[in-house]
Design a protein around this motif. Structure first.
Motif, short mmCIF file in Angstrom:
data_model
loop_
_atom_site.label_atom_id
_atom_site.label_comp_id
_atom_site.label_asym_id
_atom_site.label_seq_id
_atom_site.Cartn_x
_atom_site.Cartn_y
_atom_site.Cartn_z
N ILE A 120 0.93 -1.18 0.28
CA ILE A 120 -0.17 0.23 -0.39
C ILE A 120 0.80 1.47 -0.51
CG2 ILE A 120 -2.12 -1.01 0.88
CD1 ILE A 120 -0.79 0.17 4.00
N GLN A 121 2.51 1.21 0.43
CA GLN A 121 3.02 1.89 0.68
C GLN A 121 3.52 2.45 -1.34
OE1 GLN A 121 1.73 4.49 2.53
NE2 GLN A 121 3.85 5.08 4.04
N TRP A 130 0.09 8.79 1.07
CA TRP A 130 0.63 7.46 1.81
C TRP A 130 0.23 8.06 3.46
CZ3 TRP A 130 1.47 9.98 -2.59
CH2 TRP A 130 1.95 8.78 -3.73
N ILE A 131 0.93 7.04 4.36
CA ILE A 131 0.67 6.93 5.38
C ILE A 131 2.00 7.72 6.05
CG2 ILE A 131 0.26 5.75 7.88
CD1 ILE A 131 -1.28 3.70 6.18
N GLY A 132 2.08 8.57 6.71
CA GLY A 132 3.21 9.19 7.59
C GLY A 132 4.19 8.26 8.53
N ARG A 133 4.81 8.88 9.28
CA ARG A 133 6.02 8.21 9.77
C ARG A 133 4.96 8.31 11.54
NH1 ARG A 133 8.44 10.08 14.40
NH2 ARG A 133 10.67 8.85 14.48
N ASN A 134 4.59 9.09 11.96
CA ASN A 134 3.54 8.88 12.69
C ASN A 134 2.50 7.75 12.95
OD1 ASN A 134 5.56 11.18 13.61
ND2 ASN A 134 3.90 12.69 13.80
N ILE A 135 2.25 7.78 11.70
CA ILE A 135 0.67 6.04 12.32
C ILE A 135 1.29 5.23 11.54
CG2 ILE A 135 -0.92 5.74 10.17
CD1 ILE A 135 -1.89 8.24 10.30
N LYS A 137 -7.63 1.44 7.14
CA LYS A 137 -8.60 1.90 6.74
C LYS A 137 -8.75 3.40 7.64
CE LYS A 137 -13.31 0.55 4.98
NZ LYS A 137 -14.22 -0.52 5.10
N TYR A 138 -8.78 2.95 8.91
CA TYR A 138 -9.61 4.21 10.02
C TYR A 138 -9.08 5.17 9.48
CZ TYR A 138 -10.29 6.80 13.64
OH TYR A 138 -10.44 7.42 14.49
N ALA A 139 -7.73 5.32 9.43
CA ALA A 139 -6.81 6.24 9.12
C ALA A 139 -7.35 7.68 7.35
CB ALA A 139 -4.76 5.97 8.87
N TYR A 140 -6.77 6.11 6.23
CA TYR A 140 -8.14 6.23 5.04
C TYR A 140 -9.25 7.76 5.58
CZ TYR A 140 -3.62 4.59 1.68
OH TYR A 140 -3.00 4.13 1.34
N MET A 141 -9.68 6.66 6.20
CA MET A 141 -11.50 7.72 6.22
C MET A 141 -11.37 9.28 7.03
SD MET A 141 -14.69 5.79 7.90
CE MET A 141 -13.82 5.94 9.45
N SER A 142 -10.61 9.37 8.17
CA SER A 142 -10.01 10.09 9.22
C SER A 142 -9.23 10.93 7.84
CB SER A 142 -9.20 9.71 9.95
OG SER A 142 -9.92 8.99 10.84
N HIS A 143 -8.82 10.99 7.44
CA HIS A 143 -8.04 11.91 6.65
C HIS A 143 -9.27 13.07 5.55
CE1 HIS A 143 -5.13 13.75 3.81
NE2 HIS A 143 -5.69 13.56 2.49
N HIS A 167 2.13 18.35 0.88
CA HIS A 167 2.21 17.49 1.58
C HIS A 167 0.83 17.37 2.37
CE1 HIS A 167 3.47 19.56 4.63
NE2 HIS A 167 3.25 18.61 5.60
N GLU A 168 0.44 18.21 2.44
CA GLU A 168 -1.77 18.08 3.96
C GLU A 168 -2.71 17.19 2.96
OE1 GLU A 168 1.14 21.73 5.37
OE2 GLU A 168 0.33 20.86 3.38
N VAL A 169 -1.93 17.13 1.78
CA VAL A 169 -3.10 16.63 0.83
C VAL A 169 -2.19 15.07 0.61
CG1 VAL A 169 -4.41 16.98 -1.05
CG2 VAL A 169 -3.62 18.30 -0.12
N PHE A 170 -2.11 15.03 0.25
CA PHE A 170 -1.18 13.37 -0.10
C PHE A 170 -0.46 12.50 0.60
CE2 PHE A 170 2.06 16.10 -1.83
CZ PHE A 170 2.84 15.89 -1.59
N LEU A 171 -0.54 13.38 2.45
CA LEU A 171 0.20 12.73 3.83
C LEU A 171 -0.31 12.68 4.79
CD1 LEU A 171 3.14 11.15 4.02
CD2 LEU A 171 3.65 13.08 4.82
N VAL A 172 -1.16 11.25 4.90
CA VAL A 172 -1.84 11.15 6.73
C VAL A 172 -0.97 10.98 7.32
CG1 VAL A 172 -3.43 9.76 7.28
CG2 VAL A 172 -3.38 10.10 4.71
N ASP A 173 -0.39 12.25 8.17
CA ASP A 173 -0.41 12.12 9.50
C ASP A 173 -0.35 13.28 10.16
OD1 ASP A 173 2.38 10.88 10.55
OD2 ASP A 173 3.91 11.58 10.07
#
Length: 696
Positions: free
Chosen positions: A292-293, A301-306, A329-335, A569-575
């Protein structure tokens, strides 16, 4: 009168006193086997949801237009649907080898080949418990598609006793192919006497009708079954092997020895089979994260903290791949749910509808936009900065262009991570390093200066021509797509064509070209290290090594960057700072204590000033809890009541209703007791025992 005459007539012919009666049904036209009619419950029709109802709420203080809300939801469904398909492919690949072996065992074995014993497959699952369910589901689909049979899966809860176990087994076997209605009709349409639901004659008739060749009975959690019930069940199944083609499958979480030790030897003698092993869940988790990454079609993409939180969860306790996927999936949905800028990831976005002042204002308020403008100003592009600040259309076009460029840079970064991972495996520099470990360093911008990259570059110098050629083959899917690296590979192949010696070519950095010289100066021996004379081909090979080394350094320097420095990066990086710990590892006690001690952190206060002390405007439970904190381990209920009443009396004065206040007191006391903070004391009848202290 007619009824009286009929009664007298029946008494004369003696039918009232006869010992045998003949039953003649009134409806002779009814076909034998039809189910009796019964009244069915008719539920009211469900109301369809409104078409205008949306799952995502409008953002930007409610000013987001409906088209943007729908696009955010569609973008989430599209991106997560693609990721979910990748995850499913990983799970299918992980189970394919074991599935093929188990399916081959089921098809090739029979009681005849095992001397009358029940064919049994022992599958150890370890921590990857969910994999057995996927394996059985796929095996069942294969057997049903080929009309060979099916799989009946039993849980320990399905076997409270032998009768219930048999009934659940028969029902599951029939409904697997016929459904619930087919099961009911199968019970009612049989000729002859009606059999009970736990009679194996039902299953035998089903096997004969359908021509079932393989009926797999799977015990998913075999260690949880009662050994006595399992012993009786296996003994009964063994006696039916000539009529029902059973094959058993045991899911084992511990070991084969412990499983056999729970059963009598006579029962173990009835079984004969083969042992299978399912890989651990950690391997699947790493492969899912890589898929997925690090894929070349990535958009989010999922960031460092997640990533760090996900890996901590996987290492702290056993986590199934499905649980890992749900967290992602929860991280994606939250974003997509909470980030209005996520609408820029939609494929079918309409620039005329998305280009709204509030969205452009949100872009200008991001930290990456401010940094981007500062960089442009440092380079002297002041007009462009002013245009971005004042012209919404120019800002929107530049944002879309930079968004695509940033996504491409993220793909290049993960390709560099895969190159480093391949090199570490090829050179065997570390014992175990996965894509996820390297991704944490890359997402934080620390991978370029890490020891792994330094060791790889140092190893490049000492490679001979054989190992370098093998490395080019390993990196053919990643690094060799670059034209400069491809030319280097071609130069190496041309050089090796003219090399006739069986020995590989070596560069000047190889230790075999080092020469130790000894000299005697004033009766002291001095050692000096030098280089032996290189052949022409070795000199050419050294040039290739130097070129490859400089290209690799430049490649890593360009692609291993800090993702937080990219524009948008706030758009394509979930962190986020602390996103998933509060959801998947919450601290309920801390939240409850804070809510009771500071209720207006969560509630809206009716007064203009924030309440910092106990007052009647707070909930009754919060008032009693704060008074409770001031007491010792034993609380005098009479004193506590007077303190509680004084709070309301000081605020309401003569209007204070003592009866109503006592009702609030008892209700608050019962709520504290339900929360486990207070209990009745055995030492003193008029006291209550304090069971918890804040912060402990």
């Amino acid at each position: 009168m007619d009824l009286l005459e009929d009664t007298q007539a029946s008494s004369k012919d003696g039918t009232n006193s006869q010992g045998v009666y003949i039953y003649r049904p009134t409806d002779s036209s009814k076909v034998h086997g039809d189910r009796p009619s019964k009244r069915r419950k008719v539920l009211p029709p469900k109301q369809e949801p409104e078409r205008n109802a949306r799952l995502f709420a409008p953002l930007l203080n409610g000013d987001e237009n409906p088209e943007s809300v729908d696009l955010r939801y569609k973008a989430y469904e599209h991106l997560w649907g693609a990721q979910e398909a990748k995850i499913q492919r990983v799970l299918d690949e992980a189970d394919s080898e074991v599935l093929e072996n188990v399916a081959s065992f089921v098809r090739s074995t029979s009681p005849k080949t095992y001397d009358g014993c029940i064919p049994s497959a022992l599958v150890t699952v370890g921590s990857n418990v969910s994999s057995l369910g996927r394996l059985l589901a796929r095996l069942n689909d294969q057997l049903i598609s080929t009309n060979e049979g099916g799989v009946v899966m039993l849980e320990s809860g399905d076997a409270p006793n032998l009768k219930a176990t048999l009934k659940n087994t028969i029902r599951a076997a029939i409904t697997n192919t016929e459904g619930n209605d087919g099961y009911q009709s199968f019970l009612n349409d049989r000729d002859g006497p009606r059999l009970l639901g736990y009679d194996l004659d039902l299953l035998g008739d089903y096997v004969q009708r359908k021509g079932v060749k393989k009926l797999v009975l799977a015990f998913r959690d075999s260690e949880a079954f009662d050994p006595n019930i399992l012993t009786d069940l296996l003994s009964l199944l063994s006696s039916w092997l000539d009529r029902i083609p059973f094959t058993l499958l045991f899911g084992i979480s511990t070991s084969i020895e412990l499983f056999e030790g729970r059963l009598p030897r006579s029962t173990v003698a009835l079984l004969k089979g083969k042992y299978f092993e399912i890989h651990e869940a950690s391997n699947c988790v790493d492969r899912i994260y890589e898929r997925i990454q690090a894929e070349e079609d990535g958009q989010l993409w999922i960031g460092r903290n997640i990533t760090n939180i996900l890996l901590e969860k996987s290492s702290d306790f056993f986590q199934t791949p499905e649980a890992f996927s749900r967290t992602v999936k929860y991280a994606y949905m939250s974003h997509f749910f909470a980030n209005p800028l996520a609408v820029l990831l939609a494929d079918d976005r309409d620039e005329t509808k998305l280009q709204q002042p509030r969205l452009c204002e949100a872009i200008r308020n991001t930290s990456s936009f401010r940094r981007y403008c500062e960089d442009l100003a440092d380079q002297g592009h002041l007009k462009q900065v002013r245009s971005l600040l004042e012209d919404d259309q120019n800002l929107f076009q530049e944002s879309l262009r930079q968004l695509g460029a940033g996504q491409q840079r993220m793909r290049d970064m993960f390709q560099a991570v895969k190159v480093i991972h391949s090199c570490l495996k090829e050179f065997n520099l570390v014992k175990r390093t996965g894509i996820s470990d390297l991704s944490i360093l890359a997402l934080s911008g620390e991978l370029l200066d890490s020891q792994s990259v330094g060791d790889i570059l140092q190893t490049f110098k000492t490679l001979d021509s054989t190992r370098l050629k093998a490395l080019f083959t390993v990196l053919s899917h990643h690094l060799m797509r670059n034209p400069t690296f491809a030319r280097t590979q071609q130069d190496l192949e041309d050089l090796l064509e003219n090399h006739q010696s069986p020995e590989p070519l070596r560069s000047e950095y190889d230790s075999r070209h080092s020469v130790m010289a000894t000299t005697v100066v004033q009766q002291r021996v001095k050692l000096s290290k030098g280089k032996s004379k290189l052949s022409e081909q070795d000199i050419e090979y050294t040039k290739i090594i130097n070129r490859f080394l400089s290209l690799s350094e430049a490649y890593f320097q360009e692609n291993l960057f800090r993702p937080q420095d990219l524009f948008l990066h706030e758009v394509f990086l979930v962190d986020m700072k602390n996103p998933l710990k509060e959801t998947f590892a919450p601290r309920p006690r801390f939240s409850i204590e804070r809510a009771l001690s500071s209720p207006f952190d969560y509630l809206v206060s009716t007064s203009e000033t924030t309440e910092t002390k106990v007052s009647a405007k707070q909930p009754a439970t919060a008032i009693l809890y704060q008074l409770y904190l001031e007491s010792g381990s034993l609380v005098n209920m009479h004193d506590l009541w007077h303190a509680f009443h004084a709070v309301f009396e000081s605020d309401q004065g003569d209007r204070c209703d003592e009866r109503l206040t006592m009702v609030l007191f008892y209700r608050a006391l019962s709520e504290l007791k339900a929360l486990g903070t207070i209990k009745s004391s055995r030492k003193k009848v008029d006291h209550a025992a304090k069971t918890s202290w804040i912060g402990l």
